[in-house]
Design a protein around this motif. Structure first.
Motif, PDB file in Angstrom:
ATOM      1  N   VAL A   1       0.850  -1.185   0.000  1.00 52.60           N
ATOM      2  CA  VAL A   1       0.000   0.000   0.000  1.00 52.60           C
ATOM      3  C   VAL A   1       0.895   1.247   0.000  1.00 52.60           C
ATOM      4  O   VAL A   1       1.988   1.230   0.558  1.00 52.60           O
ATOM      5  CB  VAL A   1      -0.900  -0.033   1.257  1.00 52.60           C
ATOM      6  N   GLN A   2       0.414   2.329  -0.638  1.00 50.26           N
ATOM      7  CA  GLN A   2       1.189   3.568  -0.671  1.00 50.26           C
ATOM      8  C   GLN A   2       1.519   4.030   0.750  1.00 50.26           C
ATOM      9  O   GLN A   2       0.662   3.967   1.633  1.00 50.26           O
ATOM     10  CB  GLN A   2       0.406   4.698  -1.371  1.00 50.26           C
TER      11      GLN A   2
ATOM     12  N   TRP B   1       1.749   6.927   2.248  1.00 51.46           N
ATOM     13  CA  TRP B   1       0.892   7.937   2.900  1.00 51.46           C
ATOM     14  C   TRP B   1      -0.373   7.305   3.447  1.00 51.46           C
ATOM     15  O   TRP B   1      -0.880   7.696   4.492  1.00 51.46           O
ATOM     16  CB  TRP B   1       0.547   9.083   1.937  1.00 51.46           C
ATOM     17  N   LEU B   2      -0.858   6.258   2.732  1.00 54.14           N
ATOM     18  CA  LEU B   2      -2.076   5.600   3.186  1.00 54.14           C
ATOM     19  C   LEU B   2      -1.801   4.737   4.431  1.00 54.14           C
ATOM     20  O   LEU B   2      -2.653   4.622   5.321  1.00 54.14           O
ATOM     21  CB  LEU B   2      -2.672   4.757   2.063  1.00 54.14           C
TER      22      LEU B   2
ATOM     23  N   LEU C   1      -1.665   7.240   7.234  1.00 54.73           N
ATOM     24  CA  LEU C   1      -3.025   7.726   7.501  1.00 54.73           C
ATOM     25  C   LEU C   1      -3.850   6.675   8.241  1.00 54.73           C
ATOM     26  O   LEU C   1      -4.604   6.998   9.166  1.00 54.73           O
ATOM     27  CB  LEU C   1      -3.707   8.101   6.178  1.00 54.73           C
ATOM     28  N   SER C   2      -3.675   5.416   7.855  1.00 59.42           N
ATOM     29  CA  SER C   2      -4.428   4.344   8.515  1.00 59.42           C
ATOM     30  C   SER C   2      -3.985   4.183   9.964  1.00 59.42           C
ATOM     31  O   SER C   2      -4.822   3.987  10.856  1.00 59.42           O
ATOM     32  CB  SER C   2      -4.236   3.025   7.771  1.00 59.42           C
TER      33      SER C   2
ATOM     34  N   TRP D   1      -7.093   0.322  -2.060  1.00 56.68           N
ATOM     35  CA  TRP D   1      -8.088   1.389  -1.987  1.00 56.68           C
ATOM     36  C   TRP D   1      -9.317   0.983  -1.208  1.00 56.68           C
ATOM     37  O   TRP D   1     -10.067   1.835  -0.722  1.00 56.68           O
ATOM     38  CB  TRP D   1      -8.466   1.846  -3.408  1.00 56.68           C
TER      39      TRP D   1
ATOM     40  N   SER E   1      -9.539   2.743   2.299  1.00 54.65           N
ATOM     41  CA  SER E   1     -10.015   4.126   2.416  1.00 54.65           C
ATOM     42  C   SER E   1     -11.465   4.243   1.971  1.00 54.65           C
ATOM     43  O   SER E   1     -12.243   5.002   2.562  1.00 54.65           O
ATOM     44  CB  SER E   1      -9.129   5.100   1.637  1.00 54.65           C
TER      45      SER E   1
END
Lengths: 104, 238
Positions: free
Chosen positions: B65-66, B68-69, B72-73, B206, B209
């Motif tokens: 997963v990227q 930033w994600l 964020l998670s 994705w 999110s």
């Protein structure tokens, strides 16, 4: 250290900073703000269940039949008997191992 | 800094340390399984120090997963801590700046619950007590991560010993811990359906999110309920 591994270190540091921010954030906010708007509070309240569900549902649907059965059994027993997460983990693990053993 | 307070904290935190130990070891083993080195796993436990979010982090990292994600998670899973630090603010006002820094770093779920309980009973919350309670959980958490990571590296195929089922069941347990909250069922149903649809039509990562956003937006849009919000103190991470 290779660049990819260095990226992981940066990622961990960023996660640590993000976590720390959540742990001081409330203290800083509460000393600034009088009250939180109700809709914002409702949204914040929903965050953990909403995020964590996205890690459960796809595994349940796409994880394979053995994983689906194990998750369902663990869920049903843990809910019925009000078990701790740790006991639920043991049940899920036992079920999946039994199925895999029988299928071999 | 009084010795008695410190040791009272240590004694209070001891059973929680025992309960959390398997999760520290589990994190270590799964982190190595998801591409971490032993040192990475220990480093993450020592700096992030939030079990559920660490599990989320390695799971997403393992799925490429990227970054930033992932961050964020981790932030989202830990967001409840904002409520904790707001709630215990009244009890830690007398700490010095440095003490507050350390206290908030150690603010895991049981630390919050115990501080709140103590404060409500009118017992003094000294920094010594807080530190003793915190360290008896923090230090073993790191050691258990190390032990788990060392064992994890010796395991070849995680499926053969059923490691792959542990994370989803663990997260399911965490979700169930929030079942007393307002609108729990509609949020879980919407997030669950949206994440499966996201996985199917858009693809990983994705779905995380998409599913999370669906549940959060639903919660914000539903009319306010008369029910009093469930106290966060009854929830626990592990």
């Amino acid at each position: 250290m290779d660049p990819q591994h260095l990226n992981l270190i940066y990622l961990i540091i960023a996660a640590a900073v993000a976590t720390f921010l959540t742990r001081v954030g409330g203290y800083i906010l509460i000393t600034q703000m009088k009250e939180i708007p109700p809709r914002l509070e409702a949204a914040l309240n929903a965050v953990p269940a909403a995020v964590l569900t996205t890690l459960v549902a796809p595994a349940f649907v796409y994880g394979g039949l053995d994983v689906t059965i194990a998750m369902f059994v663990a869920f049903a027993i843990a809910l019925g008997l009000n078990l701790s997460t740790l006991r639920m983990l043991v049940i899920g693990w036992v079920v999946v191992m039994v199925i895999r053993h029988l299928a071999m | 800094m009084t010795k008695d307070d410190f040791w009272e904290g240590v004694r209070g935190g001891f059973p929680i340390m025992l309960a959390a130990s398997p999760f520290g070891a589990l994190f270590g083993a799964l982190a190595v399984d998801n591409g971490f080195t032993i040192a990475d796993a220990v480093f993450m436990s020592a700096t992030v120090y939030a079990g559920a979010s660490q599990m989320v982090g390695i799971e997403l990292f393992g799925n490429n997963v990227q970054p930033w994600l992932v961050v964020l998670s981790v932030f989202a899973v830990n967001f409840r801590h904002v409520l904790y630090s707001a709630s215990i603010a009244k009890y830690v006002r007398h700490f010095t700046f440095g003490q507050k820094f350390l206290a908030f770093f150690l603010l895991v779920d049981p630390q919050y619950a115990e501080t709140e309980k103590r404060g409500e009973r009118g017992l003094p919350i000294s920094f010594s007590w807080y530190l003793g309670f915190g360290l008896i959980i923090y230090i073993p958490w790191i050691i258990n991560t190390l032990i788990g990571a060392i064992f994890g590296q010796m395991i070849g195929d995680p499926k053969a010993i059923g490691l792959d089922v542990l994370l989803p069941v663990y997260f399911m347990g965490l979700v169930m811990g929030f079942r007393k909250r307002d609108r729990f069922l509609p949020i879980v149903a919407v997030s669950g359906l949206a994440s499966v649809a996201g996985m199917h039509f858009v693809g990983s990562p994705w779905h995380v999110s998409i599913g999370a956003l669906a549940g959060i937006v639903l919660a914000a849009c539903l009319p306010p309920s008369n029910q009093a919000p469930a106290p966060a103190a009854v929830e626990k991470e592990a």
